[in-house]
Design a protein around this motif. Structure first.
Motif, PDB file in Angstrom:
ATOM      1  N   GLY A  57       0.467  -1.352  -0.053  1.00 54.43           N
ATOM      2  CA  GLY A  57      -0.210   0.397  -0.042  1.00 54.43           C
ATOM      3  C   GLY A  57       0.814   0.861   0.181  1.00 54.43           C
ATOM      4  N   SER A  58       0.298   2.257  -0.637  1.00 57.51           N
ATOM      5  CA  SER A  58       1.734   3.421  -0.345  1.00 57.51           C
ATOM      6  C   SER A  58       1.679   4.379   0.870  1.00 57.51           C
ATOM      7  CB  SER A  58      -0.151   4.950  -1.080  1.00 57.51           C
ATOM      8  OG  SER A  58      -0.600   4.723  -0.621  1.00 57.51           O
ATOM      9  N   GLY A  59       2.954   4.761   1.295  1.00 55.98           N
ATOM     10  CA  GLY A  59       3.345   5.485   2.781  1.00 55.98           C
ATOM     11  C   GLY A  59       3.415   4.480   3.738  1.00 55.98           C
ATOM     12  N   GLY A  60       2.399   4.301   4.734  1.00 59.17           N
ATOM     13  CA  GLY A  60       3.034   3.738   6.361  1.00 59.17           C
ATOM     14  C   GLY A  60       2.528   2.040   5.853  1.00 59.17           C
ATOM     15  N   ASP A  88       0.453   3.653  -8.012  1.00 61.74           N
ATOM     16  CA  ASP A  88       1.493   3.453  -6.995  1.00 61.74           C
ATOM     17  C   ASP A  88       2.513   3.239  -7.309  1.00 61.74           C
ATOM     18  OD1 ASP A  88       2.593   3.447  -4.915  1.00 61.74           O
ATOM     19  OD2 ASP A  88       1.355   2.392  -3.680  1.00 61.74           O
ATOM     20  N   ASN A  89       3.488   3.237  -7.926  1.00 62.09           N
ATOM     21  CA  ASN A  89       4.784   3.554  -8.627  1.00 62.09           C
ATOM     22  C   ASN A  89       5.924   3.077  -7.410  1.00 62.09           C
ATOM     23  OD1 ASN A  89       3.725   2.978 -10.994  1.00 62.09           O
ATOM     24  ND2 ASN A  89       4.436   5.637 -11.735  1.00 62.09           N
ATOM     25  N   MET A  90       5.447   4.331  -6.811  1.00 61.12           N
ATOM     26  CA  MET A  90       6.626   4.512  -5.576  1.00 61.12           C
ATOM     27  C   MET A  90       6.340   3.496  -4.440  1.00 61.12           C
ATOM     28  SD  MET A  90       8.736   6.329  -3.865  1.00 61.12           S
ATOM     29  CE  MET A  90       8.430   7.681  -4.359  1.00 61.12           C
ATOM     30  N   SER A  91       5.539   2.731  -4.468  1.00 61.61           N
ATOM     31  CA  SER A  91       5.904   1.075  -3.652  1.00 61.61           C
ATOM     32  C   SER A  91       6.506   0.039  -4.105  1.00 61.61           C
ATOM     33  CB  SER A  91       4.340   1.053  -2.866  1.00 61.61           C
ATOM     34  OG  SER A  91       3.430   1.361  -2.253  1.00 61.61           O
ATOM     35  N   LEU A  92       5.866  -0.516  -5.629  1.00 59.28           N
ATOM     36  CA  LEU A  92       7.520  -0.673  -6.224  1.00 59.28           C
ATOM     37  C   LEU A  92       7.994  -0.496  -5.960  1.00 59.28           C
ATOM     38  CD1 LEU A  92       4.683  -1.615  -8.987  1.00 59.28           C
ATOM     39  CD2 LEU A  92       5.034  -3.065  -6.820  1.00 59.28           C
ATOM     40  N   PRO A 160      -3.628  -2.721   2.838  1.00 55.48           N
ATOM     41  CA  PRO A 160      -4.024  -1.523   1.778  1.00 55.48           C
ATOM     42  C   PRO A 160      -5.257  -2.115   1.220  1.00 55.48           C
ATOM     43  CG  PRO A 160      -2.360  -2.906   1.289  1.00 55.48           C
ATOM     44  CD  PRO A 160      -2.680  -3.251   2.727  1.00 55.48           C
ATOM     45  N   GLY A 161      -6.372  -1.149   0.508  1.00 61.06           N
ATOM     46  CA  GLY A 161      -7.365  -2.088   0.310  1.00 61.06           C
ATOM     47  C   GLY A 161      -7.541  -2.695  -1.421  1.00 61.06           C
ATOM     48  N   THR A 162      -6.670  -2.117  -1.885  1.00 62.93           N
ATOM     49  CA  THR A 162      -5.817  -3.845  -2.493  1.00 62.93           C
ATOM     50  C   THR A 162      -6.311  -4.889  -2.910  1.00 62.93           C
ATOM     51  OG1 THR A 162      -4.443  -1.342  -3.271  1.00 62.93           O
ATOM     52  CG2 THR A 162      -4.479  -3.709  -4.611  1.00 62.93           C
ATOM     53  N   CYS A 163      -5.457  -5.384  -1.490  1.00 65.43           N
ATOM     54  CA  CYS A 163      -5.429  -6.814  -1.109  1.00 65.43           C
ATOM     55  C   CYS A 163      -7.000  -7.127  -1.334  1.00 65.43           C
ATOM     56  CB  CYS A 163      -4.734  -6.594   0.050  1.00 65.43           C
ATOM     57  SG  CYS A 163      -5.826  -5.978   2.081  1.00 65.43           S
ATOM     58  N   ILE A 164      -8.193  -6.717  -0.886  1.00 64.53           N
ATOM     59  CA  ILE A 164      -9.392  -6.494  -0.320  1.00 64.53           C
ATOM     60  C   ILE A 164     -10.166  -7.443  -1.757  1.00 64.53           C
ATOM     61  CG2 ILE A 164     -12.062  -6.742  -0.332  1.00 64.53           C
ATOM     62  CD1 ILE A 164     -10.422  -6.504   2.025  1.00 64.53           C
TER      63      ILE A 164
END
Length: 232
Positions: A57-60, A88-92, A160-164
């Motif tokens: 997920g982003s950030g934290g 979300d390119n930063m996380s990758l 992160p909601g991405t996981c749902i």
């Protein structure tokens, strides 16, 4: 007579259809209860590498996930598949830095066993709930394709909601007997009094095999969660 025979045939056909539907529903319910029962059991120990899907997920969320991965035996959880939201390119990028650090620590003697992917978001920040229905369906279809492609044995996520969508499809595959992916959810350290929406959904619907919290207050409120102390 012909009318009577037709009625008898129609009734027989209707009864057979009803019986088949009843049997199918019963089998699905039994399978569902079986999956629910075994979801809470510890993961069987294996000497073989375990393919692992890691949801970022982003950030934290990403920072906490990478911190968690740093204390795992990463050579056992291979290959690793990192998934982040499409925007979300930063996380990758952080995940790639983490994987490169593992290779550097090993002196370049290991082969990189990680892949990096993105998934459509179910709902963007500020997006209307009406249009989010369509984007959620798209995300579910994309999650299905990714799960069929990756077929992970373990899924790690932490909020992160991405996981749902991924967890829903993984649970659906369990019920259908397509693939058994153990879902491990670690709630964010920022959640002190209540679970996040993602955590609450996985907890209430019993989709997570193990759900971990970092504050004792959360464990007392959600007794099926496991308190592991602060990981940060």
């Amino acid at each position: 007579m012909e009318i009577g025979n037709s009625c008898c045939f129609f009734n027989l056909k209707s009864n057979v259809s009803t019986l088949l539907i009843t049997i199918t529903v019963t089998l699905v319910v039994i399978r569902f209860l079986y999956v629910i029962y075994w979801c809470g059991k510890p993961l069987r120990k294996s000497l073989q590498p375990i393919s692992t899907l890691i949801v970022l997920g982003s950030g934290g969320h990403t920072a906490e996930m990478l911190n968690l991965l740093s204390v795992l035996q990463t050579d056992h959880f291979t290959p690793r598949f990192y998934i982040a939201a499409a925007t979300d390119n930063m996380s990758l990028q952080k995940a790639r830095v983490f994987e490169n650090s593992l290779i550097n620590e090993a002196g370049g003697e290991v082969i990189e066993l990680a892949q990096f992917m993105q998934i459509y978001r179910s709902r963007e920040v500020g997006q209307s709930y009406i249009t989010s229905v369509v984007t959620t369906l798209v995300a579910m279809a994309h999650a299905s394709w990714l799960m069929m492609k990756i077929r992970p044995q373990v899924i790690l996520c932490n909020g992160p909601g991405t996981c749902i969508p991924l967890c829903v499809i993984a649970f659906f595959f369990k019920v259908l007997g397509i693939r058994w992916s153990s879902i491990f959810y670690v709630e964010s350290i920022a959640r002190v009094r209540r679970l996040s929406l993602s955590g609450l959904l996985l907890y209430k619907l019993r989709m997570a095999d193990q759900l971990f919290v970092q504050w004792p207050r959360l464990q007392s409120k959600y007794p099926r969660a496991h308190y592991v102390g602060r990981l940060m």
